[in-house]
Design a protein around this motif. Structure first.
Motif, PDB file in Angstrom:
ATOM      1  N   SER A 170      91.397  26.452  33.936  1.00  0.00           N
ATOM      2  CA  SER A 170      91.619  27.036  35.271  1.00  0.00           C
ATOM      3  C   SER A 170      92.621  26.194  36.051  1.00  0.00           C
ATOM      4  O   SER A 170      92.393  24.996  36.287  1.00  0.00           O
ATOM      5  CB  SER A 170      90.293  27.085  36.032  1.00  0.00           C
TER       6      SER A 170
ATOM      7  N   ARG B 188      93.912  21.846  40.035  1.00  0.00           N
ATOM      8  CA  ARG B 188      94.391  21.318  41.332  1.00  0.00           C
ATOM      9  C   ARG B 188      93.358  20.352  41.914  1.00  0.00           C
ATOM     10  O   ARG B 188      93.705  19.266  42.374  1.00  0.00           O
ATOM     11  CB  ARG B 188      94.544  22.469  42.348  1.00  0.00           C
TER      12      ARG B 188
ATOM     13  N   GLN C 275      81.179  32.852  34.956  1.00  0.00           N
ATOM     14  CA  GLN C 275      81.413  32.969  36.408  1.00  0.00           C
ATOM     15  C   GLN C 275      80.729  34.200  36.996  1.00  0.00           C
ATOM     16  O   GLN C 275      80.539  34.307  38.204  1.00  0.00           O
ATOM     17  CB  GLN C 275      82.922  32.970  36.716  1.00  0.00           C
TER      18      GLN C 275
ATOM     19  N   LEU D  26      84.640  33.116  40.933  1.00  0.00           N
ATOM     20  CA  LEU D  26      85.846  32.375  40.551  1.00  0.00           C
ATOM     21  C   LEU D  26      85.523  30.883  40.575  1.00  0.00           C
ATOM     22  O   LEU D  26      84.707  30.440  41.391  1.00  0.00           O
ATOM     23  CB  LEU D  26      86.974  32.639  41.559  1.00  0.00           C
ATOM     24  N   VAL D  27      86.161  30.119  39.689  1.00  0.00           N
ATOM     25  CA  VAL D  27      86.127  28.661  39.821  1.00  0.00           C
ATOM     26  C   VAL D  27      87.438  28.244  40.493  1.00  0.00           C
ATOM     27  O   VAL D  27      88.432  28.958  40.372  1.00  0.00           O
ATOM     28  CB  VAL D  27      85.965  27.952  38.447  1.00  0.00           C
TER      29      VAL D  27
ATOM     30  N   GLN E 266      87.264  28.084  46.977  1.00  0.00           N
ATOM     31  CA  GLN E 266      88.714  28.085  47.226  1.00  0.00           C
ATOM     32  C   GLN E 266      89.289  26.666  47.085  1.00  0.00           C
ATOM     33  O   GLN E 266      89.023  25.774  47.898  1.00  0.00           O
ATOM     34  CB  GLN E 266      89.076  28.672  48.602  1.00  0.00           C
ATOM     35  N   SER E 267      90.125  26.515  46.062  1.00  0.00           N
ATOM     36  CA  SER E 267      90.658  25.182  45.755  1.00  0.00           C
ATOM     37  C   SER E 267      91.350  24.533  46.957  1.00  0.00           C
ATOM     38  O   SER E 267      91.185  23.338  47.191  1.00  0.00           O
ATOM     39  CB  SER E 267      91.615  25.260  44.569  1.00  0.00           C
TER      40      SER E 267
ATOM     41  N   HIS F 239      99.851  32.527  41.664  1.00  0.00           N
ATOM     42  CA  HIS F 239      98.651  32.390  40.832  1.00  0.00           C
ATOM     43  C   HIS F 239      97.790  33.663  40.738  1.00  0.00           C
ATOM     44  O   HIS F 239      97.348  34.032  39.640  1.00  0.00           O
ATOM     45  CB  HIS F 239      97.822  31.188  41.320  1.00  0.00           C
TER      46      HIS F 239
ATOM     47  N   ASN G  22      95.833  35.765  37.178  1.00  0.00           N
ATOM     48  CA  ASN G  22      94.421  35.426  37.036  1.00  0.00           C
ATOM     49  C   ASN G  22      93.802  36.215  35.887  1.00  0.00           C
ATOM     50  O   ASN G  22      94.191  37.342  35.596  1.00  0.00           O
ATOM     51  CB  ASN G  22      93.701  35.705  38.351  1.00  0.00           C
ATOM     52  N   LEU G  23      92.803  35.589  35.262  1.00  0.00           N
ATOM     53  CA  LEU G  23      92.156  36.182  34.092  1.00  0.00           C
ATOM     54  C   LEU G  23      91.695  37.619  34.353  1.00  0.00           C
ATOM     55  O   LEU G  23      91.919  38.518  33.551  1.00  0.00           O
ATOM     56  CB  LEU G  23      90.963  35.297  33.709  1.00  0.00           C
ATOM     57  N   ARG G  24      91.062  37.856  35.498  1.00  0.00           N
ATOM     58  CA  ARG G  24      90.513  39.202  35.747  1.00  0.00           C
ATOM     59  C   ARG G  24      91.627  40.236  35.871  1.00  0.00           C
ATOM     60  O   ARG G  24      91.460  41.387  35.486  1.00  0.00           O
ATOM     61  CB  ARG G  24      89.591  39.201  36.976  1.00  0.00           C
TER      62      ARG G  24
HETATM   63  N1  LIG Z   1      92.285  31.345  45.262  1.00  0.00           N
HETATM   64  C1  LIG Z   1      91.279  30.813  44.396  1.00  0.00           C
HETATM   65  C2  LIG Z   1      91.557  31.287  42.997  1.00  0.00           C
HETATM   66  C3  LIG Z   1      90.439  30.946  42.043  1.00  0.00           C
HETATM   67  C4  LIG Z   1      90.670  31.606  40.703  1.00  0.00           C
HETATM   68  O1  LIG Z   1      91.368  32.608  40.619  1.00  0.00           O
HETATM   69  N2  LIG Z   1      90.064  31.039  39.653  1.00  0.00           N
HETATM   70  C5  LIG Z   1      90.234  31.601  38.332  1.00  0.00           C
HETATM   71  C6  LIG Z   1      90.581  30.519  37.340  1.00  0.00           C
HETATM   72  S1  LIG Z   1      92.132  29.750  37.750  1.00  0.00           S
HETATM   73  C7  LIG Z   1      88.944  32.256  37.882  1.00  0.00           C
HETATM   74  O2  LIG Z   1      87.872  31.745  38.134  1.00  0.00           O
HETATM   75  N3  LIG Z   1      89.050  33.400  37.193  1.00  0.00           N
HETATM   76  C8  LIG Z   1      87.900  34.081  36.685  1.00  0.00           C
HETATM   77  C9  LIG Z   1      88.178  35.526  36.431  1.00  0.00           C
HETATM   78  O3  LIG Z   1      89.312  35.967  36.627  1.00  0.00           O
HETATM   79  O4  LIG Z   1      87.236  36.207  36.024  1.00  0.00           O
HETATM   80  C10 LIG Z   1      91.263  29.283  44.465  1.00  0.00           C
HETATM   81  O5  LIG Z   1      92.309  28.710  44.779  1.00  0.00           O
HETATM   82  O6  LIG Z   1      90.213  28.666  44.247  1.00  0.00           O
END
Ligand SMILES: N[C@@H](CCC(=O)N[C@@H](CS)C(=O)NCC(=O)O)C(=O)O
Length: 215
Positions: A9, A14, A40, A53-54, A66-67, A106, A110-112
């Motif tokens: 991720s 970050r 997740q 989301l992570v 949120q990172s 980003h 994203n994966l989803r």
């Molecule tokens: N804006 C969020 C984005 C978090 C995010 O998109 N995480 C991705 C991994 S980089 C995730 O958990 N994806 C899981 C999915 O798409 O199911 C942040 O900055 O924390």
């Protein structure tokens, strides 16, 4: 502190860089984004982050998602070394650069989003890679152009030390390489990436060096 993340991720990556820059070592809870359809989405993790989301951070009574919010929290609670430049205009530019990556580049990879491209829009691996190359290429080219406007050219984006801008840039370049985005036309981004790679805070945060890393 308890940190929920996944080695690949880029948003978790970050936070790992920020922890390292601040000398913090939270307990790590891996959340596998693929196994079993994605941990997740489990009820347990949804209790931590309803966005599924992570990353997420639990710090005492506070649960943060949120990172960028996590990174700002760390910077406020542990001010040294600062993650934003002293100068207000450089600070605003560093934020704008970071947001260009975190808000506008980003989310498109994203994966989803990629899973929906495959499952609902009939795209194969090639189609998904072309999608990523298109949006990551365009977004990172804009980042290169933002830095070309800077009159001083130090080792990092907006000053003599790395901070929020590099914290967003380095993981995004890692993702770009995974999706085979051509990067030759972005020499300044590559130069900053190399300067960061030489620092333990960045090198130790690399996905390949995490306890949950897979080949
Ligand atoms: N804006 C969020 C984005 C978090 C995010 O998109 N995480 C991705 C991994 S980089 C995730 O958990 N994806 C899981 C999915 O798409 O199911 C942040 O900055 O924390």
């Amino acid at each position: 502190m308890r940190f929920y993340g996944y080695f690949r991720s880029s948003a978790a990556y970050r936070c790992r860089i920020a922890f390292n820059l601040k000398g913090l070592n939270p307990e790590f809870v891996p959340v596998h984004l693929v196994r079993g359809g994605g941990e997740q989405k489990s009820e347990t993790y949804r209790g931590v982050n309803p966005q599924m989301l992570v990353p997420a951070l639990v710090d005492g009574d506070l649960t943060l998602t949120q990172s960028l919010a996590i990174i700002e929290w760390l910077d406020e609670m542990h001010p040294a070394p600062p993650l934003l430049p002293d100068d207000p205009s450089l600070r605003a530019k560093a934020r704008a650069f970071a947001y260009a990556i975190a808000c506008d580049i980003h989310p498109l990879q994203n994966l989803r989003v990629l899973n929906v491209l495959r499952a609902e829009f009939g795209q194969d691996q090639d189609g998904v890679e072309r999608w990523c190359q298109r949006w990551l290429g365009e977004g990172l080219s804009a980042c290169e152009a933002l830095l070309a406007r800077e009159s001083s050219r130090g080792p990092f984006c907006f000053g003599q030390t790395p901070g929020l801008a590099e914290i967003c840039l380095v993981p995004q370049l890692y993702s770009a390489r995974r999706f085979k985005v051509p990067l030759e036309a972005m020499p300044r981004l590559l130069e900053i990436d190399a300067a960061c790679a030489a620092l333990p805070a960045f090198a130790d945060a690399h996905p390949s060096r995490q306890p949950d890393a897979e080949a």
